[in-house]
Design a protein around this motif. Structure first.
Motif, PDB file in Angstrom:
ATOM      1  N   ILE A  81      -5.307  11.123  -4.262  1.00 24.18           N
ATOM      2  CA  ILE A  81      -7.137  11.022  -3.727  1.00 24.18           C
ATOM      3  C   ILE A  81      -7.684  11.938  -2.399  1.00 24.18           C
ATOM      4  O   ILE A  81      -8.253  12.692  -2.293  1.00 24.18           O
ATOM      5  CB  ILE A  81      -7.710  10.401  -4.625  1.00 24.18           C
ATOM      6  CG1 ILE A  81      -7.327   9.805  -6.001  1.00 24.18           C
ATOM      7  CG2 ILE A  81      -9.401  10.238  -4.006  1.00 24.18           C
ATOM      8  CD1 ILE A  81      -8.589   8.672  -6.230  1.00 24.18           C
ATOM      9  N   LYS A  82      -6.411  11.111  -1.138  1.00 23.47           N
ATOM     10  CA  LYS A  82      -6.982  11.294   0.012  1.00 23.47           C
ATOM     11  C   LYS A  82      -5.972  10.896   0.992  1.00 23.47           C
ATOM     12  O   LYS A  82      -4.527  10.017   0.068  1.00 23.47           O
ATOM     13  CB  LYS A  82      -8.159  10.225   0.363  1.00 23.47           C
ATOM     14  CG  LYS A  82      -8.972  10.139   1.742  1.00 23.47           C
ATOM     15  CD  LYS A  82      -9.711   9.665   2.043  1.00 23.47           C
ATOM     16  CE  LYS A  82      -9.472   7.693   1.788  1.00 23.47           C
ATOM     17  NZ  LYS A  82     -10.945   6.654   2.264  1.00 23.47           N
ATOM     18  N   GLY A  83      -5.214  11.794   1.376  1.00 22.81           N
ATOM     19  CA  GLY A  83      -4.457  11.446   2.206  1.00 22.81           C
ATOM     20  C   GLY A  83      -3.575  12.714   3.065  1.00 22.81           C
ATOM     21  O   GLY A  83      -3.112  12.814   4.365  1.00 22.81           O
ATOM     22  N   ALA A 132       0.814  -0.771  -0.159  1.00 21.08           N
ATOM     23  CA  ALA A 132       0.078  -0.477   0.316  1.00 21.08           C
ATOM     24  C   ALA A 132       0.458   1.185  -0.116  1.00 21.08           C
ATOM     25  O   ALA A 132       1.789   1.406   1.132  1.00 21.08           O
ATOM     26  CB  ALA A 132      -1.343  -0.031   1.169  1.00 21.08           C
ATOM     27  N   ASP A 148      -1.119   6.656   4.978  1.00 20.23           N
ATOM     28  CA  ASP A 148      -1.079   6.442   3.904  1.00 20.23           C
ATOM     29  C   ASP A 148      -2.391   7.235   2.906  1.00 20.23           C
ATOM     30  O   ASP A 148      -3.497   8.288   3.281  1.00 20.23           O
ATOM     31  CB  ASP A 148      -2.722   5.403   4.048  1.00 20.23           C
ATOM     32  CG  ASP A 148      -1.829   4.089   5.114  1.00 20.23           C
ATOM     33  OD1 ASP A 148      -0.570   3.747   4.805  1.00 20.23           O
ATOM     34  OD2 ASP A 148      -2.451   2.647   5.880  1.00 20.23           O
ATOM     35  N   VAL A 149      -2.042   6.751   1.941  1.00 20.36           N
ATOM     36  CA  VAL A 149      -2.487   7.699   0.696  1.00 20.36           C
ATOM     37  C   VAL A 149      -3.628   6.711  -0.216  1.00 20.36           C
ATOM     38  O   VAL A 149      -3.180   5.822  -0.357  1.00 20.36           O
ATOM     39  CB  VAL A 149      -1.386   8.580  -0.262  1.00 20.36           C
ATOM     40  CG1 VAL A 149      -1.146   9.166   1.184  1.00 20.36           C
ATOM     41  CG2 VAL A 149       0.163   8.258  -0.239  1.00 20.36           C
ATOM     42  N   GLU A 150      -4.526   7.839  -0.661  1.00 21.68           N
ATOM     43  CA  GLU A 150      -4.811   6.916  -2.165  1.00 21.68           C
ATOM     44  C   GLU A 150      -4.742   8.106  -3.048  1.00 21.68           C
ATOM     45  O   GLU A 150      -4.950   8.716  -3.739  1.00 21.68           O
ATOM     46  CB  GLU A 150      -6.405   7.311  -1.133  1.00 21.68           C
ATOM     47  CG  GLU A 150      -7.341   6.286  -2.953  1.00 21.68           C
ATOM     48  CD  GLU A 150      -8.855   6.498  -2.937  1.00 21.68           C
ATOM     49  OE1 GLU A 150      -9.525   6.071  -3.427  1.00 21.68           O
ATOM     50  OE2 GLU A 150      -9.345   6.675  -1.712  1.00 21.68           O
ATOM     51  N   LEU A 151      -4.451   6.618  -4.475  1.00 23.52           N
ATOM     52  CA  LEU A 151      -3.752   7.807  -5.455  1.00 23.52           C
ATOM     53  C   LEU A 151      -4.389   8.037  -7.111  1.00 23.52           C
ATOM     54  O   LEU A 151      -5.589   7.486  -6.831  1.00 23.52           O
ATOM     55  CB  LEU A 151      -2.222   6.843  -6.009  1.00 23.52           C
ATOM     56  CG  LEU A 151      -1.386   6.935  -4.641  1.00 23.52           C
ATOM     57  CD1 LEU A 151      -0.445   5.396  -5.916  1.00 23.52           C
ATOM     58  CD2 LEU A 151      -0.603   7.774  -5.043  1.00 23.52           C
TER      59      LEU A 151
END
Length: 370
Positions: free
Chosen positions: A345-347, A315, A331-334
């Motif tokens: 996108i998020k994080g 992740a 943690d990030v959303e790509l």
């Protein structure tokens, strides 16, 4: 007394050295730099390799077999429909020639016989001996025999020469341009033996003609990306022979079936290329086409090099600064990536400072060099 002083001095020195090492070790061994997220446009592209070729290209083939007698154009010449390209000297087939000569003799005998009958019946009709119907029947047979003789003589001439009297430049021995365009190639020379195009043989190509004002890009894309493109997609075509110049093209064909090449399935694509008068684009130039698969404007992004990946789950995450050389995992959303920048996108937010985990500070680098 002196010994005590010496030992005392050594002890003080050791304490000072130990204190210095302790102070140094108490600091972080590496000082990391940071970068902030930013907003930018991200375009995800793929590149299709191929070439540019004419949209309309025709191979000119002879209508009779024989020997090239004369060639009237050169490669690169611009021709119109009907322009004469070459002439052919026919080498007759012995069997066909013998059969045609026999047909002429038979037709001549029939003509001579019907002519005699016609002239006799004409005299009898004028004297009122035979009816008009009998005379007209004799006249019809005479005219029919005369036409058969003419046809058989023409057929003999065509077999011997490739043309008959009265055909002029419509004869089969004249090879003409069937489309307007530029002569790309003339693979034959004067004296070359050529074969006519028919049901059983493709025939000898005398010239290749193409309309150089209408060019298309032909290339291939991988199966992983073919589902992300569609007809009408705009391509940016770069030619190997023309530097610092890009031509726009519109995708108009995606092959329904792929071909396997080096273990990967490739799909053929085609696109109409928009030309201008700045450069002359030749057929067969190697080309690369940039295809936009996805595009987003003004999205929150970071450099892809700042990403780290969990060893177990893979992740993605980053380390965000929370104090002096103190970082916490986020943690990030790509989203999409162009290979340099990646959408977040998020994080994280625009205010966060992200650790450059694979680069030490300039101060640390200077100390290491020193």
């Amino acid at each position: 007394m002196k010994k005590k002083i010496i030992f005392g001095s050594i002890g003080v020195a050791l304490i000072a050295v130990l204190a210095w090492f302790g102070a140094k070790n108490s600091k972080s061994p590496i000082e990391f730099e940071t970068e902030k997220p930013f907003k930018t446009n991200i375009v995800r592209k793929t590149v299709a390799t191929g070439k540019v070729v004419p949209l309309e290209e025709a191979e000119i083939k002879p209508k009779v077999s024989g020997i090239i007698e004369e060639i009237f154009v050169e490669e690169g010449a611009v021709v119109k429909v009907g322009d004469l390209i070459a002439t052919i000297r026919v080498v007759p087939n012995v069997g066909s020639l013998n059969s045609a000569q026999g047909s002429v003799k038979t037709a001549q005998l029939r003509f001579d016989n019907t002519k005699t009958l016609f002239e006799r019946n004409k005299g009898l009709f004028e004297k009122g001996v035979i009816s008009k119907q009998e005379f007209e029947s004799a006249e019809l047979n005479y005219n029919s025999a005369r036409q058969d003789l003419s046809n058989s003589q023409n057929n003999l001439d065509i077999i011997k020469k490739g043309s008959a009297a009265g055909m002029g430049k419509t004869a089969n021995t004249y090879v003409k341009a069937e489309i307007a365009g530029t002569i790309l190639e003339i693979p034959v020379r004067r004296g070359t033996q050529v074969i006519e195009s028919n049901t059983f043989n493709a025939g000898t190509t005398i010239a290749t003609i193409a309309d150089m004002t209408k060019m298309i890009f032909e290339g291939k894309v991988d199966e992983a990306e073919v589902g992300k493109i569609k007809n009408g997609t705009v391509l940016e075509v770069s030619l190997g022979a023309i530097e610092k110049k890009k031509y726009l093209a519109k995708l108009n064909f995606i092959a329904p079936k792929g071909t396997e090449e080096n273990g990967a399935v490739q799909f053929k694509i085609k696109g109409d290329v928009t030309l201008d008068n700045q450069f002359f684009v030749r057929a067969g130039y190697s080309a690369n086409a940039d295809i936009v698969l996805e595009k987003k404007d003004s999205v929150l992004s970071i450099k892809e090099a700042l990403l780290q990946f969990d060893k177990k789950t893979e992740a993605p995450f980053v380390e965000v600064k929370v104090g002096d050389q103190k970082f916490e995992r986020r943690d990030v959303e790509l989203g999409i990536s162009d290979g340099v920048n990646v959408e977040i996108i998020k994080g994280v937010t625009l205010k966060d400072e992200i650790k450059i985990w694979n680069k030490a500070s300039k101060k640390e680098e200077e100390e290491e060099k020193g």
